[in-house]
Write a protein that holds these residues in place. Structure first.
Motif, PDB file in Angstrom:
ATOM      1  N   ASP A  91       0.869  -1.319  -0.030  1.00 57.78           N
ATOM      2  CA  ASP A  91      -0.095  -0.114   0.135  1.00 57.78           C
ATOM      3  C   ASP A  91       0.768   1.454   0.096  1.00 57.78           C
ATOM      4  O   ASP A  91       0.379   2.403  -0.225  1.00 57.78           O
ATOM      5  CB  ASP A  91      -0.867   0.019   1.110  1.00 57.78           C
ATOM      6  CG  ASP A  91      -2.133  -0.856   0.888  1.00 57.78           C
ATOM      7  OD1 ASP A  91      -2.292  -1.260  -0.335  1.00 57.78           O
ATOM      8  OD2 ASP A  91      -2.859  -1.140   1.999  1.00 57.78           O
ATOM      9  N   ASP A  92       2.213   1.159   0.181  1.00 59.66           N
ATOM     10  CA  ASP A  92       2.994   2.303  -0.059  1.00 59.66           C
ATOM     11  C   ASP A  92       2.694   3.121  -1.605  1.00 59.66           C
ATOM     12  O   ASP A  92       2.478   2.030  -2.633  1.00 59.66           O
ATOM     13  CB  ASP A  92       4.357   2.003  -0.016  1.00 59.66           C
ATOM     14  CG  ASP A  92       4.700   1.902   1.579  1.00 59.66           C
ATOM     15  OD1 ASP A  92       4.059   2.259   2.293  1.00 59.66           O
ATOM     16  OD2 ASP A  92       5.878   1.343   1.675  1.00 59.66           O
ATOM     17  N   GLU A  93       2.669   4.203  -1.620  1.00 57.06           N
ATOM     18  CA  GLU A  93       2.604   4.863  -3.213  1.00 57.06           C
ATOM     19  C   GLU A  93       3.961   5.209  -3.871  1.00 57.06           C
ATOM     20  O   GLU A  93       4.648   5.712  -3.342  1.00 57.06           O
ATOM     21  CB  GLU A  93       1.738   6.230  -3.126  1.00 57.06           C
ATOM     22  CG  GLU A  93       0.341   5.859  -2.550  1.00 57.06           C
ATOM     23  CD  GLU A  93      -0.434   7.245  -2.596  1.00 57.06           C
ATOM     24  OE1 GLU A  93      -1.687   7.161  -2.055  1.00 57.06           O
ATOM     25  OE2 GLU A  93      -0.041   8.252  -2.895  1.00 57.06           O
ATOM     26  N   VAL A  94       3.990   4.878  -5.113  1.00 57.46           N
ATOM     27  CA  VAL A  94       5.132   5.085  -6.086  1.00 57.46           C
ATOM     28  C   VAL A  94       4.642   6.175  -7.032  1.00 57.46           C
ATOM     29  O   VAL A  94       3.728   5.781  -7.802  1.00 57.46           O
ATOM     30  CB  VAL A  94       5.712   3.768  -6.740  1.00 57.46           C
ATOM     31  CG1 VAL A  94       6.864   4.045  -7.532  1.00 57.46           C
ATOM     32  CG2 VAL A  94       6.098   2.865  -5.572  1.00 57.46           C
ATOM     33  N   LEU A  95       5.116   7.428  -6.833  1.00 57.17           N
ATOM     34  CA  LEU A  95       4.651   8.407  -7.756  1.00 57.17           C
ATOM     35  C   LEU A  95       6.060   8.403  -8.675  1.00 57.17           C
ATOM     36  O   LEU A  95       7.274   9.041  -8.097  1.00 57.17           O
ATOM     37  CB  LEU A  95       4.589   9.589  -7.207  1.00 57.17           C
ATOM     38  CG  LEU A  95       4.344  10.952  -8.047  1.00 57.17           C
ATOM     39  CD1 LEU A  95       3.376  10.788  -8.947  1.00 57.17           C
ATOM     40  CD2 LEU A  95       4.535  12.208  -6.873  1.00 57.17           C
ATOM     41  N   ILE A  96       5.798   8.248 -10.158  1.00 57.84           N
ATOM     42  CA  ILE A  96       6.911   8.648 -11.106  1.00 57.84           C
ATOM     43  C   ILE A  96       6.891  10.106 -11.191  1.00 57.84           C
ATOM     44  O   ILE A  96       5.952  10.710 -11.633  1.00 57.84           O
ATOM     45  CB  ILE A  96       6.434   7.888 -12.198  1.00 57.84           C
ATOM     46  CG1 ILE A  96       6.231   6.357 -12.070  1.00 57.84           C
ATOM     47  CG2 ILE A  96       7.500   8.155 -13.453  1.00 57.84           C
ATOM     48  CD1 ILE A  96       7.278   5.556 -11.246  1.00 57.84           C
ATOM     49  N   THR A  97       8.257  10.644 -11.065  1.00 56.31           N
ATOM     50  CA  THR A  97       8.365  11.905 -11.138  1.00 56.31           C
ATOM     51  C   THR A  97       9.128  12.403 -12.475  1.00 56.31           C
ATOM     52  O   THR A  97       9.029  13.611 -12.875  1.00 56.31           O
ATOM     53  CB  THR A  97       9.180  12.414 -10.013  1.00 56.31           C
ATOM     54  OG1 THR A  97      10.270  11.772  -9.721  1.00 56.31           O
ATOM     55  CG2 THR A  97       8.448  12.290  -8.697  1.00 56.31           C
ATOM     56  N   ALA A  98       9.754  11.506 -13.148  1.00 60.37           N
ATOM     57  CA  ALA A  98      10.474  11.730 -14.357  1.00 60.37           C
ATOM     58  C   ALA A  98      10.731  10.469 -15.177  1.00 60.37           C
ATOM     59  O   ALA A  98      10.938   9.398 -14.544  1.00 60.37           O
ATOM     60  CB  ALA A  98      11.724  12.434 -14.126  1.00 60.37           C
ATOM     61  N   SER A  99      10.823  10.724 -16.531  1.00 59.74           N
ATOM     62  CA  SER A  99      11.027   9.176 -17.168  1.00 59.74           C
ATOM     63  C   SER A  99      11.870   9.832 -18.544  1.00 59.74           C
ATOM     64  O   SER A  99      11.442  10.761 -19.368  1.00 59.74           O
ATOM     65  CB  SER A  99       9.834   8.540 -17.726  1.00 59.74           C
ATOM     66  OG  SER A  99      10.157   7.669 -18.623  1.00 59.74           O
ATOM     67  N   ALA A 100      13.048   9.093 -18.644  1.00 52.51           N
ATOM     68  CA  ALA A 100      13.869   9.328 -19.957  1.00 52.51           C
ATOM     69  C   ALA A 100      13.375   9.047 -21.029  1.00 52.51           C
ATOM     70  O   ALA A 100      13.619   9.640 -22.042  1.00 52.51           O
ATOM     71  CB  ALA A 100      15.399   8.800 -19.610  1.00 52.51           C
ATOM     72  N   PHE A 110       1.307   4.526  -8.518  1.00 52.07           N
ATOM     73  CA  PHE A 110       1.183   2.804  -8.374  1.00 52.07           C
ATOM     74  C   PHE A 110       1.095   2.760  -7.075  1.00 52.07           C
ATOM     75  O   PHE A 110       1.735   3.281  -6.136  1.00 52.07           O
ATOM     76  CB  PHE A 110       2.381   2.282  -8.953  1.00 52.07           C
ATOM     77  CG  PHE A 110       2.763   2.608 -10.294  1.00 52.07           C
ATOM     78  CD1 PHE A 110       1.766   2.587 -11.466  1.00 52.07           C
ATOM     79  CD2 PHE A 110       3.895   3.274 -10.904  1.00 52.07           C
ATOM     80  CE1 PHE A 110       1.788   2.739 -12.716  1.00 52.07           C
ATOM     81  CE2 PHE A 110       4.114   3.567 -12.112  1.00 52.07           C
ATOM     82  CZ  PHE A 110       3.166   3.480 -12.980  1.00 52.07           C
ATOM     83  N   LEU A 111       0.226   1.491  -6.638  1.00 59.60           N
ATOM     84  CA  LEU A 111       0.396   1.079  -5.246  1.00 59.60           C
ATOM     85  C   LEU A 111       1.142  -0.106  -5.039  1.00 59.60           C
ATOM     86  O   LEU A 111       1.011  -0.994  -5.985  1.00 59.60           O
ATOM     87  CB  LEU A 111      -1.186   0.879  -4.758  1.00 59.60           C
ATOM     88  CG  LEU A 111      -2.030   1.871  -4.638  1.00 59.60           C
ATOM     89  CD1 LEU A 111      -3.251   1.626  -4.342  1.00 59.60           C
ATOM     90  CD2 LEU A 111      -1.415   3.072  -3.506  1.00 59.60           C
ATOM     91  N   VAL A 112       2.030  -0.328  -4.013  1.00 58.85           N
ATOM     92  CA  VAL A 112       2.812  -1.313  -3.921  1.00 58.85           C
ATOM     93  C   VAL A 112       1.910  -2.590  -3.617  1.00 58.85           C
ATOM     94  O   VAL A 112       1.065  -2.491  -2.882  1.00 58.85           O
ATOM     95  CB  VAL A 112       4.017  -1.339  -2.751  1.00 58.85           C
ATOM     96  CG1 VAL A 112       4.735  -2.454  -2.430  1.00 58.85           C
ATOM     97  CG2 VAL A 112       4.913  -0.091  -3.328  1.00 58.85           C
ATOM     98  N   ARG A 113       1.912  -3.876  -4.189  1.00 62.49           N
ATOM     99  CA  ARG A 113       0.961  -5.015  -4.022  1.00 62.49           C
ATOM    100  C   ARG A 113       1.930  -5.994  -3.422  1.00 62.49           C
ATOM    101  O   ARG A 113       1.436  -7.025  -2.661  1.00 62.49           O
ATOM    102  CB  ARG A 113       0.285  -5.297  -5.380  1.00 62.49           C
ATOM    103  CG  ARG A 113      -0.553  -4.210  -5.591  1.00 62.49           C
ATOM    104  CD  ARG A 113      -1.652  -4.256  -4.326  1.00 62.49           C
ATOM    105  NE  ARG A 113      -2.695  -3.114  -4.597  1.00 62.49           N
ATOM    106  CZ  ARG A 113      -3.327  -2.489  -3.641  1.00 62.49           C
ATOM    107  NH1 ARG A 113      -2.503  -2.338  -2.386  1.00 62.49           N
ATOM    108  NH2 ARG A 113      -4.064  -1.580  -3.679  1.00 62.49           N
ATOM    109  N   ASP A 114       3.283  -6.279  -4.072  1.00 66.45           N
ATOM    110  CA  ASP A 114       4.125  -7.497  -3.735  1.00 66.45           C
ATOM    111  C   ASP A 114       5.428  -7.123  -3.442  1.00 66.45           C
ATOM    112  O   ASP A 114       5.706  -6.089  -4.284  1.00 66.45           O
ATOM    113  CB  ASP A 114       3.919  -8.530  -4.666  1.00 66.45           C
ATOM    114  CG  ASP A 114       2.649  -9.125  -4.900  1.00 66.45           C
ATOM    115  OD1 ASP A 114       1.860  -9.574  -3.812  1.00 66.45           O
ATOM    116  OD2 ASP A 114       2.153  -9.022  -6.037  1.00 66.45           O
ATOM    117  N   LEU A 115       6.147  -7.824  -2.597  1.00 68.62           N
ATOM    118  CA  LEU A 115       7.372  -7.291  -2.255  1.00 68.62           C
ATOM    119  C   LEU A 115       8.265  -8.660  -2.382  1.00 68.62           C
ATOM    120  O   LEU A 115       7.700  -9.670  -2.137  1.00 68.62           O
ATOM    121  CB  LEU A 115       7.757  -6.871  -0.930  1.00 68.62           C
ATOM    122  CG  LEU A 115       6.731  -5.734  -0.400  1.00 68.62           C
ATOM    123  CD1 LEU A 115       7.131  -5.427   1.120  1.00 68.62           C
ATOM    124  CD2 LEU A 115       7.412  -4.313  -1.206  1.00 68.62           C
ATOM    125  N   ALA A 116       9.244  -8.327  -3.166  1.00 69.85           N
ATOM    126  CA  ALA A 116      10.171  -9.605  -3.429  1.00 69.85           C
ATOM    127  C   ALA A 116      11.466  -9.583  -2.651  1.00 69.85           C
ATOM    128  O   ALA A 116      12.142  -8.393  -2.508  1.00 69.85           O
ATOM    129  CB  ALA A 116      10.471  -9.819  -4.811  1.00 69.85           C
TER     130      ALA A 116
END
Length: 133
Positions: A91-100, A110-116
């Motif tokens: 449930d942590d949020e990943v905000l993409i701030t830049a993309s090359a 994006f919401l974190v759903r699975d950790l590896a």
């Protein structure tokens, strides 16, 4: 771990990080505040990480869900991070701030759903989900 294995793993991590040409901020919701004048509720967050990342989409298939009367498509992706990024949770949020290379990525959340986790990982691979409709 032998010195040779440690050196090989370090080289693999450097190579993986060289491919991380996008940037993201990862945050965890900590609560909310209410504006006393308007009554508007605003979530509060703790920033966990800001830096390089790489977004990958293993499959282009979205999952349909029907919460209530809404039809929602959920898209699964993978965000790759340096191994130094620790302490992430579902449930942590990943905000993409830049993309090359993909002008559609910045601003996506994006919401974190699975950790590896694994012993000889070259990157922290986090499975995330995006609501697409």
């Amino acid at each position: 771990m032998s010195l040779a294995a440690a050196a090989l793993l370090a080289r693999g991590r450097r190579a993986a990080e060289a491919l991380m040409v996008d940037a993201c901020t990862i945050r965890r919701r900590t609560g909310e505040t209410t504006d006393p004048d308007t009554g508007v509720i605003t979530p509060t967050y703790q920033q966990l990480y800001a830096g390089r990342c790489r977004v990958q989409q293993p499959t282009a298939q979205a999952t349909a869900q029907d919460p209530g009367q809404a039809h929602v498509l959920m898209l699964r992706l993978e965000v790759q991070l340096p191994m130094s990024v620790t302490g992430l949770a579902v449930d942590d949020e990943v905000l993409i701030t830049a993309s090359a290379h993909d002008p559609d990525l910045p601003g996506r959340v994006f919401l974190v759903r699975d950790l590896a986790h694994k012993t000889h990982a070259t990157a922290r691979r986090v499975q995330v989900q995006e609501r697409t409709s």
